[in-house]
Design a protein around this motif. Structure first.
Motif, PDB file in Angstrom:
ATOM      1  N   LYS A   1      11.892 -76.284-124.974  1.00 30.92           N
ATOM      2  CA  LYS A   1      11.488 -75.501-123.872  1.00 30.92           C
ATOM      3  C   LYS A   1      12.844 -74.690-123.175  1.00 30.92           C
ATOM      4  CE  LYS A   1       6.843 -75.950-122.968  1.00 30.92           C
ATOM      5  NZ  LYS A   1       5.918 -74.916-122.290  1.00 30.92           N
TER       6      LYS A   1
ATOM      7  N   GLU B   1       8.328 -68.232-118.997  1.00 30.71           N
ATOM      8  CA  GLU B   1       8.143 -67.359-120.684  1.00 30.71           C
ATOM      9  C   GLU B   1       8.522 -65.743-119.874  1.00 30.71           C
ATOM     10  OE1 GLU B   1       6.220 -69.718-119.341  1.00 30.71           O
ATOM     11  OE2 GLU B   1       6.047 -71.274-120.933  1.00 30.71           O
ATOM     12  N   SER B   2       8.052 -65.259-118.851  1.00 30.40           N
ATOM     13  CA  SER B   2       8.009 -64.009-118.322  1.00 30.40           C
ATOM     14  C   SER B   2       9.660 -63.767-118.302  1.00 30.40           C
ATOM     15  CB  SER B   2       7.282 -63.670-117.266  1.00 30.40           C
ATOM     16  OG  SER B   2       6.354 -64.122-117.158  1.00 30.40           O
TER      17      SER B   2
ATOM     18  N   HIS C   1      12.183 -65.195-119.948  1.00 32.66           N
ATOM     19  CA  HIS C   1      12.332 -65.168-121.305  1.00 32.66           C
ATOM     20  C   HIS C   1      12.225 -63.637-121.954  1.00 32.66           C
ATOM     21  CE1 HIS C   1      13.768 -66.375-125.138  1.00 32.66           C
ATOM     22  NE2 HIS C   1      12.727 -66.127-125.749  1.00 32.66           N
ATOM     23  N   GLU C   2      11.013 -63.312-121.729  1.00 34.77           N
ATOM     24  CA  GLU C   2      10.597 -62.146-122.395  1.00 34.77           C
ATOM     25  C   GLU C   2      11.314 -60.762-122.072  1.00 34.77           C
ATOM     26  OE1 GLU C   2       6.588 -59.371-123.079  1.00 34.77           O
ATOM     27  OE2 GLU C   2       6.543 -61.291-122.042  1.00 34.77           O
TER      28      GLU C   2
ATOM     29  N   ALA D   1       7.917 -77.596-113.956  1.00 38.04           N
ATOM     30  CA  ALA D   1       7.776 -77.168-115.235  1.00 38.04           C
ATOM     31  C   ALA D   1       8.463 -78.495-115.853  1.00 38.04           C
ATOM     32  CB  ALA D   1       8.763 -76.023-115.717  1.00 38.04           C
TER      33      ALA D   1
ATOM     34  N   ASP E   1       2.222 -67.917-108.371  1.00 41.42           N
ATOM     35  CA  ASP E   1       1.878 -68.517-109.499  1.00 41.42           C
ATOM     36  C   ASP E   1       3.021 -68.614-110.637  1.00 41.42           C
ATOM     37  OD1 ASP E   1       0.794 -69.624-111.868  1.00 41.42           O
ATOM     38  OD2 ASP E   1      -0.652 -67.735-111.998  1.00 41.42           O
ATOM     39  N   THR E   2       3.733 -69.720-110.661  1.00 40.32           N
ATOM     40  CA  THR E   2       4.853 -69.868-111.519  1.00 40.32           C
ATOM     41  C   THR E   2       4.258 -70.554-112.730  1.00 40.32           C
ATOM     42  OG1 THR E   2       5.249 -72.137-110.673  1.00 40.32           O
ATOM     43  CG2 THR E   2       6.168 -70.318-109.520  1.00 40.32           C
ATOM     44  N   SER E   3       3.238 -70.618-113.137  1.00 43.07           N
ATOM     45  CA  SER E   3       2.870 -71.168-114.536  1.00 43.07           C
ATOM     46  C   SER E   3       3.234 -70.578-116.024  1.00 43.07           C
ATOM     47  CB  SER E   3       1.268 -71.396-114.709  1.00 43.07           C
ATOM     48  OG  SER E   3       0.851 -69.996-114.460  1.00 43.07           O
ATOM     49  N   GLU E   4       3.558 -69.373-115.766  1.00 48.44           N
ATOM     50  CA  GLU E   4       4.489 -68.692-116.716  1.00 48.44           C
ATOM     51  C   GLU E   4       5.626 -67.890-116.578  1.00 48.44           C
ATOM     52  OE1 GLU E   4       1.490 -66.035-118.660  1.00 48.44           O
ATOM     53  OE2 GLU E   4       0.208 -67.618-119.266  1.00 48.44           O
ATOM     54  N   LEU E   5       6.167 -68.277-115.729  1.00 49.71           N
ATOM     55  CA  LEU E   5       7.316 -67.684-114.730  1.00 49.71           C
ATOM     56  C   LEU E   5       8.607 -67.753-116.096  1.00 49.71           C
ATOM     57  CD1 LEU E   5       8.899 -66.426-112.486  1.00 49.71           C
ATOM     58  CD2 LEU E   5       9.273 -68.623-111.820  1.00 49.71           C
TER      59      LEU E   5
END
Length: 772
Positions: free
Chosen positions: A9, A169-170, A172-173, A27, A163-167
């Motif tokens: 991760k 990943e965003s 990194h993208e 996380a 909302d940091t659930s996909e922070l």
């Protein structure tokens, strides 16, 4: 996760981001890794074990340095809101191993040595430049989102994201997209660092670790994916990484913890990964939620009250409402620092920007200084200094403070000795605000401010001894042996006396005697008299033996005045200024010694200078010195001024003489109406071209005067302007008007062209206008 069960991760963070820290802790708690691979130099050694010590209080920094050259040491700062700090604390609390994976400092220094030797340029194949400044990816993302300020964009979108659930990943993208089009902006050093990170991660995988959390700077995440580790990304294959890392000679280093400050975390301090407002980020870390804005304004109001500025509870409420309204108008989903600053300025400061400087310094940046355990590994000199600071109750602080020391008290004298000894060791914790010049002075005022860079200087100074007293004495003796200039050596002797290093005085005085015996330059001999005179005069106050300096000083004085006339001849204006600077303290130095024979010899020398053919500026300055000592009669003064500013003299020489006469404080000349009257007459007779040429010289002459003196001079000129008569010639009657009756007499006896005078006086008034 791949087919073998390996899961990596990537948590791309921004250094010192409180929102990243909160999201990272959530996380990590959810992922529950076996090992945390952290972007931190791999040669930190056992320093990370101190994380568990409660006496290690951020902001602190890992200092990794080569013992052979501590100046090359590298700081790795950590604040309480830094993701790296919270990651280390999380790993310790949950008993998870930490694996530092970044390029070791020892290899980084070796890489820099190789670069400096080869002077490599941009690699034609990779396009990676070794010494270019990396581009700002945050600024690029902010611009794409329509923001002009990358700091504000990152704070709103990342640090204060709800909302940091996909922070991650965003993040990194976004970084992957940026790097795909901006790869050529990367430094070669970054490519080498990422090669080492990949090699470290491969080693963890080879050891059988299957769940790895990688915490690194957001920019590096695209280079540390599982595909990159397995060689499916160009330029990330194992063979290429080995080639980048091969041939770098490792430099031996050591690691320790040192206190750090919020001020040094800022971008303005020169720290490459710095932030604009560490105090604000600390506030966000400690006050999560909707009430953080109200708490911030309340803190600002409390700071203003403590500083003597009126603020009310109603003002705080109105400021909070205004900040909310501004955020809504600007379409911000949360109230940010710009809205709070505007609201505070409008409501609490009533539009005034001055209090905002206080708020910026004390709140936005902050004055917090970290702390390290007393038994943490460090050099003996640092331990001794810490002990002295504790005993003398001189606590290091990043905030500038003014302290008064009474040298008659034991603790006041001891504090003075410590600060002076540190100055000798090139650790300027304090600077003297006002040097004691008067007779019987027993006080010192110091401006003190601690800087984290002093930790490196302490390590550098440790080579001279294990205690501050021992090291400063050894440093003073060594510096004296290397000194080639009498002034530098005399200043060092004075500093050694103030530091109470009596056993170092003997070698320094021997060196002074040797250097003075061979010194042939008059400027050197006379410029060194002022610090030496204070050494001799204040030896009894300081309790140091310094009477041995008097015979050397007297010899230097007589040798200096013997050759002064010759040394002052044939000098241009620039050389004349240097000479005047060098010998301007001779009069005060001799008065300190209370030696009438020396004073008589000095003033006789000045009399000869006034009548000599030496540089005009020096003749003017000598005249001023005689006036200050009241060693010149009014009749004699009239004669000197008349000759210097007569029509027969070149206007440039006259201006240079005037510059020497006006040099320094204007208080002495304010009581000489003759001088102002003659100067006024000289100026009015200059033609336009000559006046324009002389104007810069005259402005320089008046630049030493303070605002009050300039104002008084302006008033005197206004009085001159009201008169319609002036002395007919300088060479005849030089008496200036000293009363209204005299002015009236002159008005009746002489003709005066008021039309021409009105053209000159406005320019003269502008020249004398007090500067802000």
């Amino acid at each position: 996760m791949d087919e073998s069960g390996l899961e990596i991760k990537l948590f791309g963070i921004r250094h010192h981001g409180p929102g990243c820290s909160r999201a990272l802790l959530r996380a990590l708690q959810e992922f529950s890794p076996e090992v945390i691979a952290l972007e931190m130099p791999a040669d930190v050694g056992t320093a990370l074990e101190w994380i568990q010590d409660p006496e290690l209080v951020p902001p602190v920094a890992l200092l990794i340095f080569p013992p052979s050259d501590p100046r090359r040491g590298v700081f790795y700062p950590l604040a309480s809101f830094s993701p790296e700090w919270q990651c280390l604390r999380f790993a310790w609390l949950h008993n998870i191993p930490i694996e530092p994976i970044d390029l070791p400092v020892g290899l980084r220094l070796g890489y820099e040595d190789r670069i400096s030797e080869t002077q490599s340029t941009v690699d034609d194949e990779t396009g990676l430049a070794p010494n270019t400044v990396p581009w700002d990816p945050i600024g690029n993302l902010a611009a794409a989102a329509g923001y002009s300020d990358g700091e504000q964009w990152w704070e709103e979108q990342i640090e204060r994201c709800v909302d940091t659930s996909e922070l991650f990943e965003s993040i990194h993208e976004a970084m992957t997209a940026l790097r795909s089009s901006r790869q050529h902006f990367l430094r070669e050093l970054d490519a080498v660092r990422e090669a080492h990170m990949r090699r470290s991660l491969r080693q963890l995988i080879s050891q059988g670790v299957s769940r790895i959390a990688v915490v690194c700077g957001a920019l590096h995440t695209p280079a540390l994916t599982l595909d990159a580790l397995q060689g499916r990304v160009p330029q990330c294959r194992k063979s290429e990484d080995s080639a980048r890392l091969s041939g770098i000679k490792r430099v031996k280093v050591e690691a320790t913890w040192v206190p750090y400050s919020h001020e040094r975390l800022t971008l303005s301090s020169g720290y490459g990964a710095g932030i604009q407002s560490p105090g604000w980020y600390l506030h966000l870390w400690e006050n999560e939620g909707s009430k953080s804005a109200a708490y911030w304004i309340a803190r600002a109001a409390r700071l203003m009250r403590d500083s003597g500025l009126d603020t009310s509870s109603a003002g705080v409420i109105e400021a909070v409402r205004l900040a909310d309204a501004l955020a809504a108008m600007r379409r911000r989903h949360v109230v940010g620092l710009p809205e709070l600053t505007d609201a505070i300025q409008t409501v609490l400061c009533q539009g005034d920007t001055a209090p905002l400087q206080l708020i910026h310094r004390r709140l936005e940046v902050g004055t917090k200084l970290g702390r390290i355990p007393e038994n943490a590994p460090t050099v003996p000199l640092a331990k001794d200094l810490a002990s002295l600071q504790k005993r003398l109750r001189l606590k290091p602080s990043p905030e500038a403070k003014l302290i008064d020391l009474d040298l008659r008290s034991e603790i006041g004298l001891a504090r003075s000795h410590l600060l002076h000894r540190l100055k000798i060791l090139d650790i300027p914790w304090g600077t003297v605000d006002e040097e004691p010049m008067g007779k019987g002075t027993f006080r010192e005022r110091w401006n003190v401010q601690w800087q984290p860079e002093f930790e490196i200087r302490i390590i550098l100074a440790a080579m001279w001894g294990h205690t501050v007293h021992e090291a400063s004495a050894a440093q003073a003796i060594a510096s004296g042996e290397e000194a080639q200039e009498l002034l530098a050596l005399a200043s060092l002797i004075r500093q050694t006396q103030l530091a109470d290093l009596s056993h170092a005085m003997g070698p320094l005085l021997q060196r002074l005697d040797t250097l003075a015996a061979v010194a042939a330059e008059v400027r050197q001999l006379l410029s060194a008299l002022s610090p030496l005179a204070r050494v001799a005069r204040y030896s009894d106050v300081r309790g140091t033996r310094a009477n041995e300096v008097v015979p050397i000083l007297v010899t230097m004085f007589y040798r200096g005045i013997t050759g002064l006339m010759r040394a002052c001849s044939g000098l241009d204006d620039e050389a004349s200024e240097v000479m005047v600077d060098a010998i301007s303290g001779v009069s005060s130095a001799i008065r300190i010694l209370e030696r009438d024979d020396l004073l008589t010899a000095w003033y006789e020398t000045l009399e000869r200078l006034v009548d000599s053919n030496c540089a005009p500026m020096i003749r003017g300055w000598a005249c001023r010195e005689l006036m200050s000592a009241e060693r010149i009669s009014q009749e004699r003064l009239e004669q000197i001024v008349g000759q210097a500013l007569s029509r027969a003299n070149d206007s440039i020489e006259a201006a240079s003489w005037t510059q020497g006469l006006l040099r320094g404080s204007g208080s002495l000349l304010l009581h000489q109406p003759l001088i102002w009257a003659v100067l006024d007459e000289w100026l009015t007779r200059l033609d336009g071209d000559a006046f324009v040429v002389q104007l810069p010289l005259l402005r320089r002459a008046f630049s030493d005067f303070n605002r009050s003196q300039r104002r008084q001079i302006t008033n005197q000129v206004l009085q001159l302007r009201s008169l319609s008569s002036r002395p007919a010639t300088i060479a005849n009657d030089h008496a200036a008007p000293t009363s209204s009756n005299q002015a009236s007499d002159m008005q009746e006896d002489a003709e005066w062209d008021t039309a021409r005078a009105s053209l000159v006086v406005p320019i003269l008034l502008e020249m004398l206008k007090p500067r802000s």
